[in-house]
Design a protein around this motif. Structure first.
Motif, mmCIF file in Angstrom:
data_model
loop_
_atom_site.group_PDB
_atom_site.id
_atom_site.type_symbol
_atom_site.label_atom_id
_atom_site.label_comp_id
_atom_site.label_asym_id
_atom_site.label_seq_id
_atom_site.Cartn_x
_atom_site.Cartn_y
_atom_site.Cartn_z
ATOM 1 N N VAL A 1 11.178 7.082 5.726
ATOM 2 C CA VAL A 1 11.809 6.251 4.696
ATOM 3 C C VAL A 1 11.441 6.821 3.325
ATOM 4 N N HIS B 1 3.349 1.863 3.177
ATOM 5 C CA HIS B 1 2.096 1.519 3.850
ATOM 6 C C HIS B 1 0.906 2.264 3.271
ATOM 7 N N ALA C 1 0.274 5.571 2.528
ATOM 8 C CA ALA C 1 -0.145 6.939 2.859
ATOM 9 C C ALA C 1 -0.282 7.758 1.577
ATOM 10 N N PRO D 1 -1.267 5.931 7.674
ATOM 11 C CA PRO D 1 -0.834 5.936 9.069
ATOM 12 C C PRO D 1 -0.273 7.260 9.573
#
Ligand code: FES
Length: 115
Positions: free
Chosen positions: A55, A77, A79, A92
């Motif tokens: 994404v 998230h 990263a 992740p």
């Protein structure tokens, strides 16, 4: 006979700043599909495509970096990626990398993607 890769215009070098990534839509997709920044005056270009879930990574226009420009961040998230080589160093998708796009700078300071 060698094939010459077609070139796609990205921006002028002067449109970029050191460790401050910007988004671009060089392929007319209606969204910023690549991000670009300068490192010691040289352009680095990556696909705006997080290896975790494939994404886009910014949370708003041109917000790809941690404050101070130490890392490229995926705001989905969290990263974090090294600007130098796109390697994920936390989050992740640890150990995976952003996809770097080859580019060149012509004599007039224009950056072209080798597509
Ligand atoms: S989609 Fe980028 S860290 Fe999850």
């Amino acid at each position: 006979m060698n094939q010459v890769a077609p070139l796609t215009f990205l921006c002028d070098v002067q449109d970029l700043q050191d460790r401050a990534a910007r988004g671009f839509d060089p392929f007319d997709r209606g969204r910023d599909t690549v991000l670009a920044l300068l490192l010691d005056g040289r352009p680095k270009v990556y696909r705006n495509d997080c290896p975790h879930l494939n994404v886009p990574m910014q949370y708003r226009k041109d917000r790809f970096m941690t404050p101070g420009g130490e890392y490229i961040v995926c705001f989905a998230h969290g990263a974090r990626f090294l600007p130098e080589n796109g390697l994920c160093v936390s989050g992740p998708c640890l150990g995976q990398s952003l996809t770097e796009l080859a580019c060149l700078v012509d004599g007039e300071g224009r950056i072209w993607l080798e597509t």
